[in-house]
Design a protein around this motif. Structure first.
Motif, short mmCIF file in Angstrom:
data_model
loop_
_atom_site.label_atom_id
_atom_site.label_comp_id
_atom_site.label_asym_id
_atom_site.label_seq_id
_atom_site.Cartn_x
_atom_site.Cartn_y
_atom_site.Cartn_z
N ALA A 1 -2.14 109.13 6.25
CA ALA A 1 -2.26 108.26 4.86
C ALA A 1 -1.40 107.21 5.36
N PRO A 2 -1.74 105.89 5.03
CA PRO A 2 -1.05 104.50 5.14
C PRO A 2 0.10 104.67 4.11
N LEU A 3 1.45 104.11 4.68
CA LEU A 3 2.51 103.96 3.78
C LEU A 3 2.61 102.62 3.84
N GLY A 4 2.28 101.53 4.49
CA GLY A 4 2.59 100.22 4.30
C GLY A 4 2.69 99.44 5.94
N THR A 5 2.53 98.07 5.78
CA THR A 5 2.73 97.39 6.92
C THR A 5 4.02 96.87 6.96
N LEU A 6 4.60 97.00 8.31
CA LEU A 6 5.84 96.41 8.73
C LEU A 6 5.78 95.45 9.84
#
Length: 112
Positions: free
Chosen positions: A30-35
């Protein structure tokens, strides 16, 4: 310490287990966000895996720090994705004395 060049967007992903209805489970990411990150390649090695060869490359990935417990703070057993490239996070350390950045020790596995 000079500030790192956070010039590469990486997708942070976390493993999730989903019940399969038969007493087992399936795994997905599951994607949590872009860093935004800086990648620095380290050493690499190669080993045989059955009929294929597995190439392993170590990376130091630097990102902005986030508070403990924040979903944007990377953890071991999560991974970064850059398109089709996958970087499995092995350890996360605070970088520098001011705690503004985190260094993620990661490995990229490529089957050939």
């Amino acid at each position: 310490m000079t500030s790192p060049m956070l010039n590469r967007p990486l997708l942070l992903e976390e493993r999730q287990r989903v019940a399969d209805g038969a007493g087992g489970y399936t795994e997905s990411w599951a994607p949590l966000g872009t860093l935004w990150a800086e990648l620095k390649a380290g050493t690499g090695r190669e080993r045989g895996e059955g009929m294929a060869t597995l190439s392993l490359a170590n990376y130091r990935i630097t990102v902005r720090a986030a508070p403990q417990g924040s979903p944007s703070r990377p953890k071991p057993d999560q991974r970064f994705r850059d398109g089709t490239r996958i970087f499995r996070i092995l350890a996360v350390l605070e970088k520098g004395t001011n705690g503004r950045f985190l260094q993620c020790n990661a490995v990229e596995e490529v089957v050939s």
